[in-house]
Design an enzyme around this catalytic site. Structure first.
Site, short mmCIF file in Angstrom:
data_model
loop_
_atom_site.label_atom_id
_atom_site.label_comp_id
_atom_site.label_asym_id
_atom_site.label_seq_id
_atom_site.Cartn_x
_atom_site.Cartn_y
_atom_site.Cartn_z
N THR A 127 21.01 4.30 15.77
CA THR A 127 20.28 3.78 16.93
C THR A 127 21.20 3.48 18.12
O THR A 127 22.38 3.16 17.93
CB THR A 127 19.56 2.47 16.51
OG1 THR A 127 19.09 1.79 17.66
CG2 THR A 127 20.50 1.51 15.77
N ASP A 128 20.63 3.50 19.31
CA ASP A 128 21.39 3.12 20.52
C ASP A 128 21.76 1.64 20.51
O ASP A 128 22.65 1.21 21.25
CB ASP A 128 20.59 3.46 21.79
CG ASP A 128 19.21 2.83 21.87
OD1 ASP A 128 18.83 2.06 20.98
OD2 ASP A 128 18.49 3.13 22.85
N GLU A 129 21.08 0.84 19.65
CA GLU A 129 21.32 -0.61 19.67
C GLU A 129 22.73 -0.98 19.23
O GLU A 129 23.18 -2.11 19.46
CB GLU A 129 20.27 -1.33 18.82
CG GLU A 129 18.87 -1.00 19.30
CD GLU A 129 17.80 -1.95 18.80
OE1 GLU A 129 18.10 -3.09 18.47
OE2 GLU A 129 16.64 -1.50 18.73
N TYR A 151 20.48 -6.74 13.08
CA TYR A 151 20.06 -5.35 12.80
C TYR A 151 21.09 -4.37 13.36
O TYR A 151 21.58 -3.48 12.64
CB TYR A 151 18.68 -5.07 13.42
CG TYR A 151 18.35 -3.60 13.56
CD1 TYR A 151 18.17 -2.80 12.43
CD2 TYR A 151 18.24 -3.00 14.82
CE1 TYR A 151 17.88 -1.43 12.56
CE2 TYR A 151 17.95 -1.65 14.96
CZ TYR A 151 17.78 -0.87 13.83
OH TYR A 151 17.50 0.48 13.95
N LYS A 155 23.58 -1.69 11.42
CA LYS A 155 23.56 -0.24 11.68
C LYS A 155 24.95 0.24 12.14
O LYS A 155 25.41 1.31 11.74
CB LYS A 155 22.51 0.13 12.73
CG LYS A 155 21.07 -0.02 12.29
CD LYS A 155 20.67 0.89 11.14
CE LYS A 155 20.64 2.36 11.51
NZ LYS A 155 20.06 3.19 10.41
P1 NAD Z 1 10.72 2.15 8.99
O1 NAD Z 1 10.94 0.69 8.80
O2 NAD Z 1 9.39 2.62 9.46
O3 NAD Z 1 11.04 2.94 7.65
C1 NAD Z 1 12.10 2.59 6.81
C2 NAD Z 1 11.85 3.21 5.44
O4 NAD Z 1 12.98 2.91 4.61
C3 NAD Z 1 10.61 2.65 4.74
O5 NAD Z 1 9.85 3.69 4.18
C4 NAD Z 1 11.18 1.74 3.66
O6 NAD Z 1 10.36 1.66 2.50
C5 NAD Z 1 12.51 2.44 3.36
N1 NAD Z 1 13.52 1.53 2.81
C6 NAD Z 1 13.90 0.32 3.31
N2 NAD Z 1 14.83 -0.24 2.52
C7 NAD Z 1 15.07 0.64 1.51
C8 NAD Z 1 15.94 0.64 0.40
N3 NAD Z 1 16.75 -0.39 0.14
N4 NAD Z 1 15.93 1.72 -0.44
C9 NAD Z 1 15.10 2.77 -0.19
N5 NAD Z 1 14.25 2.82 0.84
C10 NAD Z 1 14.23 1.76 1.69
O7 NAD Z 1 11.87 2.60 9.99
P2 NAD Z 1 11.89 3.77 11.07
O8 NAD Z 1 11.45 3.23 12.38
O9 NAD Z 1 11.21 4.98 10.51
O10 NAD Z 1 13.46 4.02 11.19
C11 NAD Z 1 14.10 5.02 10.38
C12 NAD Z 1 15.56 5.09 10.76
O11 NAD Z 1 15.69 5.42 12.14
C13 NAD Z 1 16.31 3.76 10.58
O12 NAD Z 1 17.58 4.03 10.05
C14 NAD Z 1 16.42 3.19 11.99
O13 NAD Z 1 17.58 2.39 12.11
C15 NAD Z 1 16.52 4.47 12.80
N6 NAD Z 1 16.03 4.38 14.19
C16 NAD Z 1 14.78 3.90 14.46
C17 NAD Z 1 14.33 3.86 15.77
C18 NAD Z 1 12.93 3.38 16.12
O14 NAD Z 1 12.60 3.28 17.31
N7 NAD Z 1 12.07 3.10 15.14
C19 NAD Z 1 15.16 4.28 16.82
C20 NAD Z 1 16.45 4.75 16.51
C21 NAD Z 1 16.86 4.80 15.18
#
Ligand code: NAD
Length: 329
Positions: A127-129, A151, A155
């Protein structure tokens, strides 16, 4: 190609799986996918219903922190795309430990197992964060990390661990860092689905502080398209930004969400600002544009309208989650 996708039952991971198995990434021939997901509060198998009967799909419910399980699931795969994470800033402010154990320890477990079993490319989705906050201009990939929320710190730790596995062991690691995503199937604790579901349900919405915080909004399909490019053609050991959507203050975003849901500002309540709220994130995407020809394809207004339509058409998906998601109202 046999791909292990962690967190594939969550928001972005499930989009990636559905896109992959529905043929939207034709350069990846005959993909076979194993989703490894613990199904925490933000993951659900309903996100994978569309591909559940696909011959190339299998699902393992399990935790990425479980060394034995990860070592039993990984062999036989060609590559790992790692989405699994604790992903909500507000939750990390409330309690940081699950973020440390899943995001840092869990990533470490996956990296060790990937190396031990001689699996190929490891795509670490981040993430950009991790960069903190920027008043003007945009971050390039070499920017030092300065995370400010638990968070973001977890990351950043996982990014560094992934890159260290490349430098120390020569593991084929690539890291992506993306701006804020929006789209269908997003757990309604994040601002876009949180506002949309509450507005559709006739409730009010909370706006943090003065609403002046700025984020870049990218449709989840544009994020997945960037990850697919990096998976196939990114250079080993490199970081790639994915973004280039629409930069908006939270007030501007709120205005667009209200209009898209047919509501007005009477539904908005000002609430105390998030602790340590980062003012602005902004990524330069020149590297992925120049090297891999990346361009986001979905205009914000169009993507937002389609997203609101999806939530309007699928109340059974989000209505049971409405109160669970209301952490800060
Ligand atoms: P989300 O919370 O919707 O999904 C996370 C998934 O990971 C869920 O299905 C959860 O059950 C699973 N999970 C959590 N802990 C776990 C563990 N210990 N073992 C196995 N599975 C586990 O998140 P998202 O928004 O889909 O984000 C996905 C990735 O993208 C993350 O790494 C996040 O940091 C990154 N990201 C998200 C965004 C955003 O805007 N949502 C932006 C940039 C990067």
């Amino acid at each position: 190609m046999r791909i292990l996708i962690t967190g594939g039952a969550g928001f972005i991971g499930s989009h990636f799986v559905r896109n992959l198995l529905s043929g939207r990434f034709p350069e990846i021939s005959e993909p076979k996918v194993t989703v490894l997901d613990a199904l925490t509060y933000s993951g659900t198998l309903t996100n994978l219903e569309a591909v559940a009967d696909h011959p190339g799909f299998s699902f393992v419910r399990g935790d990425i922190r479980n060394v034995e399980l990860v070592n039993s699931v990984l062999p036989g795969h060609d590559t790992v795309v790692h989405f699994a994470a604790e992903s909500h800033v507000d939750r990390s402010i409330h309690e940081s430990l699950p973020f440390v154990t899943t995001n840092v320890t869990g990533t470490g477990v996956l990296l060790d197992a990937t190396r031990n079993h001689g699996i190929g490319r490891f795509v670490h989705v981040s993430t950009d964060e991790v960069y903190g906050s920027i008043a003007s201009g945009s971050w390039r990939e070499g920017q030092p990390l300065a995370p400010r929320s638990p968070y973001a710190a977890s990351k950043a730790g996982s990014d560094l661990l992934a890159l260290a596995h490349h430098r120390t062991h020569g593991l084929d690691v690539v890291v992506t860092r993306c701006s804020n995503n929006y789209g269908p199937h997003q757990f309604p604790e994040k601002v876009v689905p949180f506002f949309v579901t509450r507005l559709l349900a006739g409730r009010n919405v909370p706006l943090y502080g003065d609403g002046g915080n700025v984020r870049d909004w990218l449709h989840v399909d544009d994020h997945c398209a960037g990850i697919e490019l990096v998976l196939r053609r990114g250079r080993s050991g490199e970081v790639y930004h994915i973004g280039g959507g629409t930069e908006l203050t939270n007030r501007e975003l709120t205005d667009r969400l209200l209009r898209a849901c047919g509501a007005d500002w009477e539904r908005v309540r000002a609430v105390e600002d998030r602790k340590g709220h980062d003012l602005r994130y902004s990524l330069s995407i020149r590297k992925i544009q120049d090297e891999l020809g990346y361009r986001p394809a979905i205009p914000f207004e169009q993507g937002l309208a389609a997203t609101v339509d999806w939530y309007r058409d699928n109340p059974s998906w989000w209505e049971p989650l409405l109160d669970q998601a209301a952490l800060h109202v």
